[in-house]
Every structure is written in structure tokens, then in C-alpha cells.
Design a protein around this motif. Structure first.
Motif, PDB file in Angstrom:
ATOM      1  N   ASP A  65       0.886  -1.231  -0.021  1.00 12.11           N
ATOM      2  CA  ASP A  65       0.014   0.175  -0.168  1.00 12.11           C
ATOM      3  C   ASP A  65       0.837   1.215  -0.009  1.00 12.11           C
ATOM      4  O   ASP A  65       1.510   1.239   0.862  1.00 12.11           O
ATOM      5  N   GLN A  66       0.767   1.967  -1.069  1.00 14.65           N
ATOM      6  CA  GLN A  66       1.702   3.212  -1.063  1.00 14.65           C
ATOM      7  C   GLN A  66       0.967   4.360  -0.919  1.00 14.65           C
ATOM      8  O   GLN A  66       0.034   4.653  -1.247  1.00 14.65           O
ATOM      9  N   LEU A  67       1.785   5.007   0.215  1.00  9.76           N
ATOM     10  CA  LEU A  67       0.686   6.216   0.851  1.00  9.76           C
ATOM     11  C   LEU A  67       1.872   7.389   1.014  1.00  9.76           C
ATOM     12  O   LEU A  67       3.021   7.253   0.950  1.00  9.76           O
ATOM     13  N   GLU A  68       1.162   8.713   0.774  1.00 14.55           N
ATOM     14  CA  GLU A  68       2.096   9.834   1.149  1.00 14.55           C
ATOM     15  C   GLU A  68       2.673   9.875   2.661  1.00 14.55           C
ATOM     16  O   GLU A  68       1.588  10.114   3.585  1.00 14.55           O
ATOM     17  N   MET A  69       3.961   9.611   2.771  1.00 11.42           N
ATOM     18  CA  MET A  69       4.533   9.498   4.363  1.00 11.42           C
ATOM     19  C   MET A  69       5.838  10.166   4.252  1.00 11.42           C
ATOM     20  O   MET A  69       6.541   9.805   3.480  1.00 11.42           O
ATOM     21  N   SER A  70       6.011  11.061   5.484  1.00  9.19           N
ATOM     22  CA  SER A  70       7.249  11.806   5.439  1.00  9.19           C
ATOM     23  C   SER A  70       7.336  12.329   6.858  1.00  9.19           C
ATOM     24  O   SER A  70       6.226  12.336   7.494  1.00  9.19           O
ATOM     25  N   LEU A  71       8.574  13.007   6.973  1.00 13.69           N
ATOM     26  CA  LEU A  71       8.462  13.786   8.342  1.00 13.69           C
ATOM     27  C   LEU A  71       7.761  14.980   8.105  1.00 13.69           C
ATOM     28  O   LEU A  71       7.605  15.553   9.116  1.00 13.69           O
ATOM     29  N   HIS A  72       7.426  15.473   6.943  1.00  9.91           N
ATOM     30  CA  HIS A  72       6.572  16.502   7.023  1.00  9.91           C
ATOM     31  C   HIS A  72       5.045  16.232   7.083  1.00  9.91           C
ATOM     32  O   HIS A  72       4.163  16.879   7.746  1.00  9.91           O
ATOM     33  N   ARG A  73       4.815  15.168   5.952  1.00 12.73           N
ATOM     34  CA  ARG A  73       3.239  14.642   5.916  1.00 12.73           C
ATOM     35  C   ARG A  73       3.125  13.418   6.910  1.00 12.73           C
ATOM     36  O   ARG A  73       3.400  12.436   6.751  1.00 12.73           O
ATOM     37  N   ARG A  74       2.984  13.915   8.396  1.00 13.20           N
ATOM     38  CA  ARG A  74       2.834  13.088   9.276  1.00 13.20           C
ATOM     39  C   ARG A  74       1.720  12.328   9.666  1.00 13.20           C
ATOM     40  O   ARG A  74       1.400  11.778  10.847  1.00 13.20           O
ATOM     41  N   TRP A 127       0.195   9.806   9.032  1.00 11.16           N
ATOM     42  CA  TRP A 127       0.311   8.171   9.321  1.00 11.16           C
ATOM     43  C   TRP A 127       0.784   7.888  10.721  1.00 11.16           C
ATOM     44  O   TRP A 127       0.305   6.927  11.102  1.00 11.16           O
ATOM     45  N   VAL A 128       1.464   8.862  11.313  1.00  8.92           N
ATOM     46  CA  VAL A 128       1.837   8.610  12.497  1.00  8.92           C
ATOM     47  C   VAL A 128       1.038   9.469  13.730  1.00  8.92           C
ATOM     48  O   VAL A 128       0.781   8.829  14.721  1.00  8.92           O
ATOM     49  N   GLU A 129       0.621  10.517  13.135  1.00  8.48           N
ATOM     50  CA  GLU A 129      -0.210  11.435  14.110  1.00  8.48           C
ATOM     51  C   GLU A 129      -1.345  10.962  14.527  1.00  8.48           C
ATOM     52  O   GLU A 129      -2.039  10.737  15.372  1.00  8.48           O
ATOM     53  N   SER A 130      -2.070  10.102  13.433  1.00 13.19           N
ATOM     54  CA  SER A 130      -3.495   9.612  13.584  1.00 13.19           C
ATOM     55  C   SER A 130      -3.610   8.813  14.790  1.00 13.19           C
ATOM     56  O   SER A 130      -4.540   8.718  15.515  1.00 13.19           O
ATOM     57  N   GLY A 131      -2.514   7.830  15.118  1.00 15.18           N
ATOM     58  CA  GLY A 131      -2.302   7.270  16.157  1.00 15.18           C
ATOM     59  C   GLY A 131      -2.371   7.688  17.407  1.00 15.18           C
ATOM     60  O   GLY A 131      -3.191   7.548  18.526  1.00 15.18           O
ATOM     61  N   VAL A 132      -1.749   8.773  17.560  1.00 17.95           N
ATOM     62  CA  VAL A 132      -1.685   9.590  18.998  1.00 17.95           C
ATOM     63  C   VAL A 132      -2.658  10.547  19.165  1.00 17.95           C
ATOM     64  O   VAL A 132      -2.816  11.162  20.293  1.00 17.95           O
ATOM     65  N   LEU A 133      -3.247  10.992  18.164  1.00 17.33           N
ATOM     66  CA  LEU A 133      -4.302  12.135  18.119  1.00 17.33           C
ATOM     67  C   LEU A 133      -5.570  11.415  18.692  1.00 17.33           C
ATOM     68  O   LEU A 133      -6.583  12.118  18.777  1.00 17.33           O
ATOM     69  N   VAL A 134      -5.799  10.071  18.756  1.00 15.06           N
ATOM     70  CA  VAL A 134      -7.016   9.186  19.010  1.00 15.06           C
ATOM     71  C   VAL A 134      -7.518   9.627  20.325  1.00 15.06           C
ATOM     72  O   VAL A 134      -6.913   9.953  21.433  1.00 15.06           O
ATOM     73  N   ALA A 192      -7.904  14.978  16.357  1.00 10.96           N
ATOM     74  CA  ALA A 192      -8.116  13.905  15.758  1.00 10.96           C
ATOM     75  C   ALA A 192      -9.013  14.473  14.526  1.00 10.96           C
ATOM     76  O   ALA A 192      -8.730  13.942  13.351  1.00 10.96           O
ATOM     77  N   ALA A 193     -10.055  15.099  14.483  1.00 11.04           N
ATOM     78  CA  ALA A 193     -10.854  15.447  13.553  1.00 11.04           C
ATOM     79  C   ALA A 193     -10.154  16.296  12.278  1.00 11.04           C
ATOM     80  O   ALA A 193     -10.745  16.165  11.238  1.00 11.04           O
ATOM     81  N   GLY A 194      -9.133  16.697  12.636  1.00 11.45           N
ATOM     82  CA  GLY A 194      -8.451  17.566  11.422  1.00 11.45           C
ATOM     83  C   GLY A 194      -7.314  16.768  10.832  1.00 11.45           C
ATOM     84  O   GLY A 194      -6.579  17.379   9.914  1.00 11.45           O
ATOM     85  N   ASP A 195      -7.217  15.444  11.105  1.00  8.86           N
ATOM     86  CA  ASP A 195      -6.128  14.674  10.597  1.00  8.86           C
ATOM     87  C   ASP A 195      -6.850  13.642   9.616  1.00  8.86           C
ATOM     88  O   ASP A 195      -7.749  13.008   9.804  1.00  8.86           O
ATOM     89  N   GLY A 196      -6.509  13.841   8.326  1.00 12.44           N
ATOM     90  CA  GLY A 196      -7.269  13.127   7.290  1.00 12.44           C
ATOM     91  C   GLY A 196      -6.599  11.741   7.160  1.00 12.44           C
ATOM     92  O   GLY A 196      -7.228  11.153   6.234  1.00 12.44           O
ATOM     93  N   PHE A 197      -5.536  11.318   7.731  1.00 12.43           N
ATOM     94  CA  PHE A 197      -4.821  10.101   7.428  1.00 12.43           C
ATOM     95  C   PHE A 197      -5.943   8.945   8.179  1.00 12.43           C
ATOM     96  O   PHE A 197      -6.359   8.998   8.983  1.00 12.43           O
ATOM     97  N   THR A 244      -4.603   1.931   9.219  1.00 13.59           N
ATOM     98  CA  THR A 244      -4.148   1.316   7.903  1.00 13.59           C
ATOM     99  C   THR A 244      -2.957   0.768   8.231  1.00 13.59           C
ATOM    100  O   THR A 244      -2.786  -0.162   7.536  1.00 13.59           O
ATOM    101  N   LEU A 245      -1.803   1.366   8.790  1.00 16.80           N
ATOM    102  CA  LEU A 245      -0.732   0.598   8.807  1.00 16.80           C
ATOM    103  C   LEU A 245      -0.838  -0.400   9.770  1.00 16.80           C
ATOM    104  O   LEU A 245       0.058  -1.678   9.374  1.00 16.80           O
ATOM    105  N   GLU A 246      -1.428  -0.586  10.732  1.00 18.42           N
ATOM    106  CA  GLU A 246      -1.802  -1.575  11.639  1.00 18.42           C
ATOM    107  C   GLU A 246      -2.276  -2.768  10.892  1.00 18.42           C
ATOM    108  O   GLU A 246      -1.918  -4.067  10.973  1.00 18.42           O
ATOM    109  N   TYR A 247      -3.205  -2.441   9.972  1.00 18.93           N
ATOM    110  CA  TYR A 247      -3.946  -3.482   9.095  1.00 18.93           C
ATOM    111  C   TYR A 247      -2.899  -3.984   8.028  1.00 18.93           C
ATOM    112  O   TYR A 247      -2.849  -5.076   7.957  1.00 18.93           O
ATOM    113  N   CYS A 248      -2.080  -3.239   7.683  1.00 16.52           N
ATOM    114  CA  CYS A 248      -0.957  -3.741   6.531  1.00 16.52           C
ATOM    115  C   CYS A 248      -0.016  -4.612   7.279  1.00 16.52           C
ATOM    116  O   CYS A 248       0.373  -5.484   6.922  1.00 16.52           O
ATOM    117  N   ALA A 249       0.185  -4.191   8.437  1.00 19.21           N
ATOM    118  CA  ALA A 249       1.226  -5.090   9.204  1.00 19.21           C
ATOM    119  C   ALA A 249       1.037  -6.485   9.561  1.00 19.21           C
ATOM    120  O   ALA A 249       1.254  -7.390   9.657  1.00 19.21           O
TER     121      ALA A 249
END
Length: 323
Positions: free
Chosen positions: A188-197, A199-206, A211-216, A220-225
Motif C-alpha cells: 500500500d503506497q501512501l504519502e508519508m514523510s517527516l513533513h506529512r506525518r 500516518w503517525v499522528e493519527s495514532g496519537v491523536l486518537v 483527531a478530527a483535523g487529521d485526514g489519514f 491503516t498501517l496496523e492493518y498492513c502489518a
């Protein structure tokens, strides 16, 4: 074209999940228009591909729409220049986006016939008889999983595609697709970087108002793993935002860590992605040979960032403490 890369540069690993870094070919082929590519465009592509090979990168990421097909076509020129090259590289491409043309709007098309037709066109441009990995570029709201399954099965049975995956899809979308698709989905190819975060912010903003302002799509990463799907990160270098000499707290920390560890800022930025336990594989898209070469230390071996260094980079980039 010959290369003097690291171990593995002469015999590509055919399972794309074994590749730690890929080279993204979107920048090859000239302009984003329908004018033909030139000999200079082919030479430009050759310099970038050679730099990738010399850095030990043997997986090359394409899409049928990149430069209106010219990215694939110039890569095909390189394969024609050096017949031995095809056996040394893994080719990944994507389909499913239809660019606007005159009065026709840009749209997505993952109907079975469209997928097969787009793959056949990519094979022609790439001058190869098989695509190692095919990704669905974007979700098509009108797509039926049964039709996609039909296309994948036909492409596999005909020996035209070896592995399959998706791009820009959430866990829910992949799960829905897997209700019909029998071949393994491996990427699964996704936009992820130190700038577009996201993918990692969504977990800690739960369970926080932010959280409402994060579109990731969280999870998804947990499902992939959990399903042996390797996340690939497009835009991994964030356009040089942290490795191009910018004077920001995050860029300064990247430079400091690079100096301390005897590597390059580009490598540190990629290490930050690779350090995540989901096994993120960055896609490097710069066409500058010196910046491609600067990614070499991310190709082999584990990322040399410890727990606190990883968090320090995250906090510096987000510009605020974690919740």
C-alpha cells in the motif's frame, strides 16, 4: 548501462516487500504534457537510474500517467539500450487514473477491461513482457471488487504481472477489496514523510480534539502489518524540506544527527520512516544524482536512530509537544 552498487544491485529481489528503498520515476521523461520526449530526456533518466543502481536501489516505481506515459517510455528506452538491465531491476507501476483531456474530466477507472488495457499499454512503453508489481493508483468509488479480482486473475494467469498491491487506500478499502481478490496484496503506497506525518499522528491523536483535523485513515498501517502488506512512502524526502539546507529546528536536528552518525541528512529523513515497525519502504523521487547517492545508507542495514532520537525528530517537525 553498468553499475557498481552494493550487494543485491545485480540480482533484484523479486518480492517487492524485500526492498527497503525504491526509486520513484515520476520525474523522468520531460514535461507534464503530450509533447514527445527527447534524447536529452533519456540521457537525464539514465543518469538518475545509474545513480540509483550505484546506491544499491534496484526497485523502480512508475505509473502509467507519469509525464503522460513518458516516464515509462524513457525507462523502456534504457532497457532497450542495455538488454541486461531488465534482469537487474524490479519494475513496479500503477494504473487506474485517467488524466483530463479536452472536455473529458480526470477520473478513476478500475473496471476489469480498463485495468488490463492500461497494463498492456505500460508493458509496451516499458518494453518488457512482465510487470513485477502492479498497484491500483487511487480508489475508484465505482469499482467492484469482483471486477478487479477478474483483472488480477487474468493478468497473473497470462504471466503479465507477478505481484499486486494498492496505493492511497485505507485499511477499510483494502479489506473490502480482499473480499473478492484472491491474489495477495503486498503493497500500500501512501504519502508519508517527516513533513506529512498523518500516518503517525493519527495514532496519537486518537481521543483528542485534534483527531478530527487529521485526514489519514487511522489503523491503516496496523492493518498492513497484520496482513503482510508493506507500506511504501511516496514523497519520502518531503521535497528536500529537511535535507536542503533550510534553517528550521527540524532541519537543524536532521543535520546534527547526520553529522553525529556519519551519514547524510537524506538518509536520516529516510531512517525516520524506516524506524517504524510497520516496515515502511521509502520511495525516493529526486532526479539529482547527488541526492540519490545521499540515500545509500538507507538501502542496507537497519536505521540507526534510537527511540529518543526518533521522537525528537517527530516533535521538532510538528513544532509542538505530543499530547
Amino acid at each position: 548501462m553498468t553499475e557498481t552498487g552494493t550487494a543485491g544491485a545485480t540480482t533484484p529481489r523479486r518480492d517487492v516487500r524485500e526492498h527497503r528503498v525504491l526509486y520513484g520515476c515520476m520525474g523522468l521523461g520531460g514535461g507534464w504534457d503530450r509533447t514527445p520526449y527527447t534524447a536529452a530526456d533519456v540521457d537525464h533518466a539514465e543518469r538518475a537510474v545509474r545513480a540509483a543502481l550505484e546506491a544499491g536501489i534496484t526497485a523502480f516505481d512508475h505509473a502509467d500517467i507519469y509525464r503522460h506515459g513518458k516516464s515509462e517510455a524513457v525507462f523502456g528506452e534504457l532497457l532497450a539500450r542495455d538488454p541486461r538491465l531488465r534482469d537487474r531491476v524490479l519494475i513496479q507501476t500503477k494504473c487506474g487514473i485517467v488524466l483530463p483531456d479536452g472536455s473529458r474530466p480526470g477520473h478513476y477507472d478500475l473496471r476489469a477491461g480498463a485495468v488490463v488495457r492500461q497494463v498492456e499499454q505500460s508493458l509496451t512503453r516499458l518494453r518488457t513482457d512482465v510487470i513485477d508489481v502492479l498497484l491500483l493508483h487511487r480508489p475508484d468509488p465505482l469499482a467492484r471488487p469482483e471486477e478487479i479480482a477478474e483483472a488480477f486473475a487474468a493478468l497473473r494467469e497470462q504471466g503479465l504481472v507477478r505481484q499486486f498491491g494498492v496505493s492511497n487506500m485505507s485499511a477499510a478499502q483494502i479489506a473490502h477489496l480482499r473480499t473478492a481478490v484472491e491474489v495477495p496484496l503486498v503493497v500500500d503506497q501512501l504519502e508519508m514523510s517527516l513533513h506529512r506525518r498523518g500516518w503517525v499522528e493519527s495514532g496519537v491523536l486518537v481521543n483528542t480534539p485534534a483527531a478530527a483535523g487529521d485526514g489519514f485513515p487511522h489503523g491503516t498501517l496496523e492493518y498492513c502489518a497484520a496482513h503482510a502488506i508493506r507500506p511504501q512512502a511516496w514523497g519520502a524526502l518531503a521535497g528536500g524540506r529537511f535535507s536542503g539546507g533550510d534553517d528550521t529546528p527540524a532541519a537543524r536536528l536532521v543535520a546534527e544527527l547526520a553529522a553525529r552518525k556519519g551519514t547524510t541528512p537524506e538518509t536520516v529523513v529516510l531512517w525516520w520512516l524506516q524506524r517504524h515497525p510497520a516496515g515502511v519502504a521509502p520511495v525516493v523521487g529526486t532526479t539529482r544524482p547527488e541526492r540519490i547517492a545521499a540515500c545509500r545508507d538507507a538501502v542496507d542495514g537497519p536505521p540507526r536512530l534510537d527511540h529518543e532520537e526518533w521522537y525528537a525528530l517527530w516533535v521538532a517537525a510538528r513544532g509542538a509537544p505530543l499530547p
